[in-house]
Design an enzyme around this catalytic site. Structure first.
Site, PDB file in Angstrom:
ATOM      1  N   ASP A   1       3.087  -7.628   2.980  1.00 41.97           N
ATOM      2  CA  ASP A   1       3.312  -6.123   2.965  1.00 41.97           C
ATOM      3  C   ASP A   1       3.063  -5.493   4.430  1.00 41.97           C
ATOM      4  OD1 ASP A   1       0.670  -6.165   2.083  1.00 41.97           O
ATOM      5  OD2 ASP A   1       0.664  -4.268   2.049  1.00 41.97           O
TER       6      ASP A   1
ATOM      7  N   GLU B   1      -1.745  -5.604   0.707  1.00 45.28           N
ATOM      8  CA  GLU B   1      -2.971  -5.376   1.147  1.00 45.28           C
ATOM      9  C   GLU B   1      -3.015  -3.798   1.691  1.00 45.28           C
ATOM     10  OE1 GLU B   1      -6.100  -5.313   4.338  1.00 45.28           O
ATOM     11  OE2 GLU B   1      -4.072  -4.810   4.569  1.00 45.28           O
TER      12      GLU B   1
HETATM   13  N1  BES Z   1      -5.455  -6.102   9.675  1.00 47.85           N
HETATM   14  C1  BES Z   1      -6.198  -4.674   8.994  1.00 47.85           C
HETATM   15  C2  BES Z   1      -7.734  -4.812   9.137  1.00 47.85           C
HETATM   16  C3  BES Z   1      -8.155  -4.814  10.601  1.00 47.85           C
HETATM   17  C4  BES Z   1      -8.361  -3.582  11.105  1.00 47.85           C
HETATM   18  C5  BES Z   1      -8.333  -6.052  11.363  1.00 47.85           C
HETATM   19  C6  BES Z   1      -8.657  -3.503  12.314  1.00 47.85           C
HETATM   20  C7  BES Z   1      -8.424  -5.816  12.730  1.00 47.85           C
HETATM   21  C8  BES Z   1      -8.818  -4.535  13.143  1.00 47.85           C
HETATM   22  C9  BES Z   1      -5.956  -4.607   7.628  1.00 47.85           C
HETATM   23  O1  BES Z   1      -4.731  -4.754   7.271  1.00 47.85           O
HETATM   24  C10 BES Z   1      -6.005  -2.981   7.220  1.00 47.85           C
HETATM   25  O2  BES Z   1      -5.711  -2.249   7.888  1.00 47.85           O
HETATM   26  N2  BES Z   1      -6.978  -2.686   6.203  1.00 47.85           N
HETATM   27  C11 BES Z   1      -7.158  -1.463   5.746  1.00 47.85           C
HETATM   28  C12 BES Z   1      -8.015  -1.390   4.600  1.00 47.85           C
HETATM   29  C13 BES Z   1      -7.566  -0.382   3.723  1.00 47.85           C
HETATM   30  C14 BES Z   1      -6.409  -0.400   2.880  1.00 47.85           C
HETATM   31  C15 BES Z   1      -8.770  -0.854   2.272  1.00 47.85           C
HETATM   32  C16 BES Z   1      -8.018  -0.674   6.859  1.00 47.85           C
HETATM   33  O3  BES Z   1      -8.902  -0.869   7.400  1.00 47.85           O
HETATM   34  O4  BES Z   1      -7.805   0.822   6.784  1.00 47.85           O
HETATM   35 MN    MN Z   2      -3.589  -6.305   7.899  1.00 45.68          MN
END
Ligand code: BES
Ligand code: MN
Length: 451
Positions: free
Chosen positions: A93, A155
């Site tokens: 997603d 996710e």
């Molecule tokens: N891929 C990201 C996590 C990430 C953020 C990796 C920055 C590398 C650098 C992941 O898809 C994400 O965005 N996670 C969310 C978490 C939330 C939906 C619980 C976030 O960090 O906002």
């Molecule tokens: Mn991600």
């Protein structure tokens, strides 16, 4: 089983890259957004496409599974005798695109410019999906490890049903090594293992001072309006230096990397004259200390706002919490802070949206050694660094708890220019090839670990 040399694997990935790229583009054309209010038919199609790719990559047992939420794909290929099993995670997603006017091209029609491919999800995290597929294709029928490929479908929307999925399919997904391809590297040409991630605590705070809107001239001066009151309450969340002022939040030391100020300014797009907030090294502020942002406010829009005192206003806050802290504890501290700082006796109500745990990975042991060797080889000798990220992948804590013996490797395709979640998200294509090579080499090296 044929043992493939490093050179053979490199050559195999190189041979597969055009097909991998074409399939990545096909995935990007499917706008699968798990957020409420979007057409989830696209998420279904996206799961179907991922399932097809897995079957085509020699994974015999592929199922689309769900637990009330969006479809995830689980693919399994048993381990050859004595070999370990590796869980490969990614998500199919993507984030919504935001303001379309900010995009230089259609987010769902991938295009290449200057060695980068542009489109929503082209990096986060469809390239993560394709890195797994690429590694599998490189081995063909001679895969030296067992694999469980787990590709989640929600996710970006908080993985609400992931915990239930993991518990239901626990036996099917158990593995010795877990590769989570949803992070990135320290820089183009500089690989990294992500060893610390912040957690997240999102919620709403509502401030009410009046039963109804009243004339701002007749009452202003003696009667507080809700927006000024909310602003003061929000202002109490930081001290004079811009450090988080909520008491009881954990602060940790961070990896010995330096984030040059200029690089951070540039990557964040800070406009001239704006200063950084907080104290401590920049990597600490970004990775191992708490941060609080206000993501939105419900209040009358400025156009058409009458000369009236606003009776009620609401803000959405988002706290990033340090590796090692606890999301529930932080939420309790924030609630206490907001109640204790209610200006002028205003009625303050706090509501929780989402809790996500942070995590710390102790990256020592044979699987991490194998990963470091694979990365150094894929990047022509550049040694990988350990880094943190300020973002969150809350279910890593769940994996740690469910599979305490498994080594968790957090990898990914992002680089500082990727712009995940923003307009013009992009993938550095040459770096993507290195990520695919690294994953193939990793599987080969991990196959020699005793289980
Ligand atoms: N891929 C990201 C996590 C990430 C953020 C990796 C920055 C590398 C650098 C992941 O898809 C994400 O965005 N996670 C969310 C978490 C939330 C939906 C619980 C976030 O960090 O906002
Ligand atoms: Mn991600």
């Amino acid at each position: 089983m044929t043992v493939r040399t490093e050179e053979e694997l490199r050559a195999a990935i190189r041979r597969e890259m055009p097909g991998v790229r074409a399939d990545l583009e096909r995935l990007v054309r499917i706008p699968g957004i798990a957020f409420a209010g979007f057409d989830h038919g696209h998420v279904e199609r996206s799961a179907d496409a991922v399932a097809e790719l897995l079957r085509g990559a020699g994974v015999p047992d592929v199922r689309i599974v769900r637990k009330g939420g969006q479809p995830a794909v689980i693919g399994r290929r048993p381990a050859p005798p004595g070999a370990p099993t590796v869980l490969l995670y990614a998500h199919h997603d993507v984030q919504p695109v935001g303001d379309l006017a900010q995009w230089a091209s259609d987010p769902f029609e991938p295009v290449e410019r200057d060695g980068r491919l542009y489109g929503r999800g082209v990096a986060d995290d469809k390239a993560g999906v394709m890195a797994h597929i690429a590694a599998l294709r490189a081995f063909g029928d001679d895969l030296p490890v067992g694999v469980v490929v787990f590709v989640e479908g929600e996710e970006e929307y908080g993985s609400e049903s992931l915990e239930d999925l993991l518990r239901e399919y626990r036996e099917d997904i158990a593995a010795d090594v877990i590769v989570i391809a949803d992070s990135g590297n320290w820089d183009v040409g500089q690989p990294a293992l992500t060893t610390g991630l912040r957690g997240i605590v999102n919620g709403f705070v509502e401030v009410r001072t009046l039963e109804k809107a009243v004339h701002s001239g007749m009452f202003g001066g003696a009667v507080p309006d809700a927006l000024i009151t909310l602003s003061r309450l929000i202002a109490s969340l930081h001290d004079e230096n811009g450090d988080v002022a909520v008491e009881g939040l954990l602060r940790m030391p961070s990896a010995p990397l330096d984030y040059p100020e200029e690089r951070l300014r540039e990557e964040a797009g800070m406009i001239e004259g704006v200063r950084f907030i907080g104290t401590g090294r920049l990597v600490e502020r970004l990775w191992t200390r708490p941060a609080i942002a206000i993501l939105g406010i419900d209040a009358p829009p400025t156009s058409g706002a009458p000369n009236a005192l606003v009776p009620v206003a609401k803000a959405k806050f988002s706290v990033r919490i340090a590796p090692g802290d606890s999301a529930q504890r932080v939420y309790d501290s924030v609630v206490e802070h907001l109640r204790a700082h209610a200006p002028w006796g205003a009625r303050v109500t706090v509501e929780l949206e989402q809790l996500g745990e942070p995590c710390v990975i102790d990256a020592a042991g044979p699987a991490y050694d194998a990963a470091r060797e694979a990365f150094a080889a894929a990047w022509d000798g550049a040694q990988p660094v350990d880094m943190g990220i300020g973002g969150s992948i809350p279910f890593i804590a769940t994996f740690q708890e469910m599979f305490p013996k498994a080594a968790i490797l957090v990898t990914g395709v992002e680089d500082p220019q990727t712009g995940a979640h923003g307009p013009n998200e992009s993938l550095h294509l040459a770096e993507f090839e290195r990520v695919c090579i690294a994953e193939a080499l990793l599987l080969s090296k991990v196959s020699r670990l005793t289980v």
